[in-house]
Design a protein around this motif. Sequence first.
Motif, PDB file in Angstrom:
ATOM      1  N   GLY A   1       5.345  -4.180   2.587  1.00  0.00           N
ATOM      2  CA  GLY A   1       4.667  -5.280   3.242  1.00  0.00           C
ATOM      3  C   GLY A   1       4.357  -5.054   4.705  1.00  0.00           C
TER       4      GLY A   1
ATOM      5  N   THR B   1       6.255  -9.762   6.614  1.00  0.00           N
ATOM      6  CA  THR B   1       7.055  -9.627   5.392  1.00  0.00           C
ATOM      7  C   THR B   1       8.421  -9.037   5.704  1.00  0.00           C
ATOM      8  OG1 THR B   1       5.012  -9.213   4.198  1.00  0.00           O
ATOM      9  CG2 THR B   1       7.058  -8.690   3.056  1.00  0.00           C
TER      10      THR B   1
ATOM     11  N   PRO C   1       2.818  -9.595   0.122  1.00  0.00           N
ATOM     12  CA  PRO C   1       2.275  -8.524  -0.680  1.00  0.00           C
ATOM     13  C   PRO C   1       3.299  -7.763  -1.484  1.00  0.00           C
ATOM     14  CG  PRO C   1       2.258  -7.983   1.638  1.00  0.00           C
ATOM     15  CD  PRO C   1       2.605  -9.426   1.538  1.00  0.00           C
ATOM     16  N   SER C   2       4.549  -7.859  -1.168  1.00  0.00           N
ATOM     17  CA  SER C   2       5.540  -7.161  -1.974  1.00  0.00           C
ATOM     18  C   SER C   2       5.996  -7.993  -3.145  1.00  0.00           C
ATOM     19  CB  SER C   2       6.743  -6.765  -1.122  1.00  0.00           C
ATOM     20  OG  SER C   2       7.346  -7.906  -0.578  1.00  0.00           O
TER      21      SER C   2
ATOM     22  N   GLN D   1      -0.876  -8.760   3.732  1.00  0.00           N
ATOM     23  CA  GLN D   1      -0.329 -10.069   4.071  1.00  0.00           C
ATOM     24  C   GLN D   1      -1.269 -11.182   3.624  1.00  0.00           C
ATOM     25  OE1 GLN D   1       2.776 -10.662   5.703  1.00  0.00           O
ATOM     26  NE2 GLN D   1       2.324 -12.702   4.933  1.00  0.00           N
TER      27      GLN D   1
ATOM     28  N   SER E   1      -1.355  -3.156  -3.385  1.00  0.00           N
ATOM     29  CA  SER E   1      -0.011  -2.623  -3.149  1.00  0.00           C
ATOM     30  C   SER E   1       0.083  -1.182  -3.642  1.00  0.00           C
ATOM     31  CB  SER E   1       1.025  -3.505  -3.849  1.00  0.00           C
ATOM     32  OG  SER E   1       2.329  -2.994  -3.654  1.00  0.00           O
TER      33      SER E   1
END
Length: 636
Positions: free
Chosen positions: A65, A69, A452-453, A555, A568
């Motif tokens: 991220g 994050t 995003p993770s 993000q 990702s």
Amino acid sequence: MIPEPFVQDLLARVDVVDVVGRYVALRKGGANLLGLCPFHNEKSPSFTVSPTKQFYHCFGCGAHGSAITFLMEHTGASFPEAVRSLAAGAGMTVPEEPRSPQQRAATQRHKQEASRHQQILDTAQSHYLSELKASAAAIAYLKKRGLNGQIAARFGLGWSGTDRRGLAAVFPHYEDPLLIESGLVIESEDGRRYDRFRERVMFPIRNGRGNLIGFGGRIIGRGEPKYLNSPETALFSKGRELYGLWEGRAGIRAQGYVLVVEGYMDVVGLAQQGVENAVATLGTATTVEHIQKLLRTSDKIIFSFDGDGAGRRAAWRALQVCLPMLRDDVSIRFLFLPTEHDPDSYVREYGAEAFRASAAEAVPLSRFMLEELAARHAMDEAEGRAACVHEAKPLLASLPEGTVLRVQIEREFARLVQLTPEELAAMLAAAPAFKAALTIAPLPGEYDSAGPSASPQWPGSSGPDLGDEPYFEPAPAGEFQPQPAGRTRRGANRHSVMPMAKRLLRLLLAHPGLVENLGDQQLEVLEHGPHLIMVRELLALAHASGARHVGALLQAADPGSDLAEVLSALSIELLSQDDLPDPQAEWNDALRHIEIDALRAEQSSLVQAGLHDDAARKRYQELTRQITLLNNVSSH
């Protein structure tokens, strides 16, 4: 709500290397920086931070991220808290989106209530601590359990007192509804109120940030239940929390594994004897969120259960929850103590070293699973082995596909039931419905709150399919029908992306500024490209968010979306690649190839239709002319 443009401006100003570097020792590793991952226990660095692309990725556990994050995942901060922390360091003031007076009032009430809940719990904790100092009976009980004052202070142990309305001494307004909402007071059907916890040693329960969120109480005399938790509240959910995780962080890192036990007293008693890496579930069966938190803490988990029937049943339930989340780099084991002992009594009788020696010999998950299955059936007869296969099918199907561990377990089980691996594989393939029986989807919040993770691609798992098919295939006669992109339904965990689309996605991800130079002709090509859905989504995201680097785009992507998963996966590839000298030229070239492919596909359709009339032949000639022009542009 924090406006998205501000978030992107913030990410353009802060440096993810500086943010991560406050918590992780980083060293140069080519174009990137490397360090030991702060999200799981490891000896060799697999944690990578990209200063040019402004994001981090761990090749060991999948943590991934932006700077925001990272703060959320590492410190436990909420999204607004992480943004405000970074903004303060960058000298920026966080604006708020315009909201109605009613919305502002509701938000303020929510903040005030959460703050008030926290204040109430903190006040109660101070009361319980002072009560313990004045209670000879509670102190005698703790000493009898082998606990000294230092360990009691470290875990914040207290005493509820024996008064039915003891908390009225510190809460003069005992009728306050928040006392009930906080789980400290119960109101009977006739309206009378009384303390939830009485005659109990009190164990404060803290979240990942060390904040007090609830209590557990252990009765010291006769009575039931022996252990009593706070009820579900705005701050506390027992299915999500682990007692001792906050206090045991250093011990878990030092020992290299996390020990999961059944009770608070086990955690505290083990810590008293020097075993400081234990946590406990809060009177509930092991949940998916428990396992997710444990795997974020360490890549080695040892469950310690009583050796009796109840202990083995609890272990079996934990095993079932673990199966869908297994990875080849994760070790999950089970320690069964003698029936007359729990971890606390065992370590007091035999000592910490003896307990650690027992933990070192804990049974691996695969062996426990196979031995338990075999013990339930008559393995010396065909009927028993068939019944064993029937019971094992949903368990085996829930194992992550593509992992070496799954292959190993299936082979060992095949030998156990006297089947060949091929015969077993055919049986599993013939019963796909079993997969859904045990696969437990992650609960909301563990990953997707991290942006995003949200859907990390664990080593060995099936990530987005970034395939190798041609962009266009010849269409049936008389009709132009591009080959479908092959995207599967949400939840199948595979998203097919054509090679040319992948090229565009990688270019846009690495160079979001390309969106500012799009011409009308390029927009037309992108708009009608049948396999460019995700490219169009990324263009819209880059344009709307104003993102200026990879971390900012990650993000901005919606957590858990197909686009977020593909970005990702692509961002990991970008870690090892240098920046292109002329990304605009690469972008233009890719779009020309897409346009040429589309024109050739239309030509193929005309040829298959037979070119019977003048209109068709003229159209074919026009397409040839356009292809020639585009090829001439490409060659210069």
